[in-house]
Motif scaffolding. Structure first.
Motif, PDB file in Angstrom:
ATOM      1  N   GLU A  94       0.814  -1.213   0.000  1.00 40.21           N
ATOM      2  CA  GLU A  94       0.000   0.000   0.000  1.00 40.21           C
ATOM      3  C   GLU A  94       0.853   1.271   0.000  1.00 40.21           C
ATOM      4  N   ASN A  95       2.117   1.172   0.350  1.00 38.76           N
ATOM      5  CA  ASN A  95       2.998   2.342   0.352  1.00 38.76           C
ATOM      6  C   ASN A  95       3.732   2.551  -0.967  1.00 38.76           C
ATOM      7  N   TYR A  96       3.579   1.609  -1.906  1.00 40.36           N
ATOM      8  CA  TYR A  96       4.186   1.752  -3.224  1.00 40.36           C
ATOM      9  C   TYR A  96       3.269   2.608  -4.101  1.00 40.36           C
ATOM     10  N   ASP A  97       3.867   3.452  -4.938  1.00 40.27           N
ATOM     11  CA  ASP A  97       3.033   4.174  -5.896  1.00 40.27           C
ATOM     12  C   ASP A  97       2.741   3.257  -7.088  1.00 40.27           C
ATOM     13  N   ALA A  98       1.841   3.685  -7.974  1.00 43.20           N
ATOM     14  CA  ALA A  98       1.394   2.842  -9.094  1.00 43.20           C
ATOM     15  C   ALA A  98       2.552   2.414  -9.985  1.00 43.20           C
ATOM     16  N   LYS A  99       3.477   3.320 -10.231  1.00 40.66           N
ATOM     17  CA  LYS A  99       4.620   2.996 -11.092  1.00 40.66           C
ATOM     18  C   LYS A  99       5.487   1.905 -10.452  1.00 40.66           C
ATOM     19  N   LYS A 100       5.699   2.019  -9.159  1.00 40.26           N
ATOM     20  CA  LYS A 100       6.518   1.030  -8.454  1.00 40.26           C
ATOM     21  C   LYS A 100       5.804  -0.327  -8.402  1.00 40.26           C
ATOM     22  N   TRP A 142      -1.596 -14.210 -13.717  1.00 45.19           N
ATOM     23  CA  TRP A 142      -2.197 -13.339 -12.710  1.00 45.19           C
ATOM     24  C   TRP A 142      -1.444 -12.006 -12.621  1.00 45.19           C
ATOM     25  N   ALA A 143      -0.119 -12.060 -12.586  1.00 43.77           N
ATOM     26  CA  ALA A 143       0.687 -10.839 -12.463  1.00 43.77           C
ATOM     27  C   ALA A 143       0.494  -9.926 -13.674  1.00 43.77           C
ATOM     28  N   LYS A 144       0.390 -10.503 -14.860  1.00 48.63           N
ATOM     29  CA  LYS A 144       0.136  -9.684 -16.067  1.00 48.63           C
ATOM     30  C   LYS A 144      -1.224  -9.003 -15.975  1.00 48.63           C
ATOM     31  N   ASP A 145      -2.227  -9.739 -15.516  1.00 44.69           N
ATOM     32  CA  ASP A 145      -3.559  -9.148 -15.340  1.00 44.69           C
ATOM     33  C   ASP A 145      -3.524  -8.040 -14.286  1.00 44.69           C
ATOM     34  N   ALA A 146      -2.818  -8.267 -13.189  1.00 43.89           N
ATOM     35  CA  ALA A 146      -2.723  -7.274 -12.124  1.00 43.89           C
ATOM     36  C   ALA A 146      -1.991  -6.021 -12.601  1.00 43.89           C
ATOM     37  N   ARG A 147      -1.008  -6.202 -13.465  1.00 42.46           N
ATOM     38  CA  ARG A 147      -0.253  -5.054 -14.000  1.00 42.46           C
ATOM     39  C   ARG A 147      -1.144  -4.116 -14.801  1.00 42.46           C
ATOM     40  N   ALA A 148      -2.183  -4.639 -15.396  1.00 45.91           N
ATOM     41  CA  ALA A 148      -3.100  -3.826 -16.222  1.00 45.91           C
ATOM     42  C   ALA A 148      -3.743  -2.702 -15.391  1.00 45.91           C
ATOM     43  N   ASN A 149      -3.804  -2.874 -14.093  1.00 46.49           N
ATOM     44  CA  ASN A 149      -4.380  -1.826 -13.220  1.00 46.49           C
ATOM     45  C   ASN A 149      -3.439  -0.652 -13.005  1.00 46.49           C
ATOM     46  N   TYR A 150      -2.204  -0.804 -13.409  1.00 46.43           N
ATOM     47  CA  TYR A 150      -1.232   0.253 -13.158  1.00 46.43           C
ATOM     48  C   TYR A 150      -0.726   0.815 -14.464  1.00 46.43           C
TER      49      TYR A 150
END
Length: 150
Positions: A94-100, A142-150
Motif C-alpha cells: 500500500e505504500n508503493y506508488d502505481a509505477k513502483k 495473474w501478475a500480467k492481469d494485475a499489471r493492467a491496473n497500473y
C-alpha cells in the motif's frame, strides 16, 4: 599445533556466543498481506503459491523452520529475508506508488519465468515451493492481469 588449538577454541566460543545473540525475527500479527491481495485479487491457486513460495521472504511474516534456532543459520536466514523484503515486500504494498507496483509485478514475472525465484536455497528445504510449469504459468498470468491496473 598450539595456534590451531587456540583458533579452534576462539571459534567455539564465538559460535556458542552467537547462540545467545540472535537476529530479530520477521514476525507479524494480523493479515499482513491484506492490502496486496485486495488490490491485486489473486485467485485461490495463486494465493496458495504466494503463501508457499513467496511470503516467507517477501512479507512481514516468516514461518521459521526449526533450524533457524541454530546460529549461524539464523543470521543467514535473517540476511536472506532482509534482502528479499528490500526487493519486494508484499506487506508494504500500500505504500508503493502505481509505477513502483507495476515495476514490482514486472520483476516478479521476469524472476519467476527465468526460474530465479523462489531461490534454490529456499526450495532445498521447502520442496513444496518448487514451482511447476503450471504454477509458473498461473502466477505469470495473474501478475500480467494485475499489471493492467497500473
Amino acid at each position: 599445533m598450539k595456534i590451531a588449538k587456540k583458533i579452534a577454541i576462539v571459534l567455539l566460543v564465538v559460535l556458542v556466543g552467537m547462540q545467545f545473540y540472535r537476529p530479530e525475527k520477521n514476525v507479524a500479527t494480523g493479515d499482513y498481506v491484506a492490502a496486496f491481495e485486495t488490490e491485486t485479487n489473486p485467485t485461490p491457486e495463486v494465493k496458495a503459491i504466494l503463501k508457499t513460495a513467496c511470503y516467507d521472504c517477501h512479507s512481514a511474516n516468516t514461518e521459521y523452520p526449526w533450524y533457524n534456532n541454530i546460529a549461524p543459520v539464523s543470521y543467514w536466514l535473517a540476511d536472506h529475508i532482509e534482502d528479499g523484503k528490500k526487493h519486494l515486500n508484499f506487506s508494504d504494498w500500500e505504500n508503493y506508488d502505481a509505477k513502483k507496483k507495476d515495476h514490482k509485478l514486472e520483476e516478479l514475472i521476469e524472476e519467476v519465468k527465468e526460474g530465479e525465484m523462489p531461490l534454490k536455497e529456499y526450495t532445498w528445504t521447502h520442496g513444496d515451493a518448487k514451482l511447476t510449469q503450471e504454477q509458473i504459468n498461473a502466477l505469470v498470468s495473474w501478475a500480467k492481469d494485475a499489471r493492467a491496473n497500473y
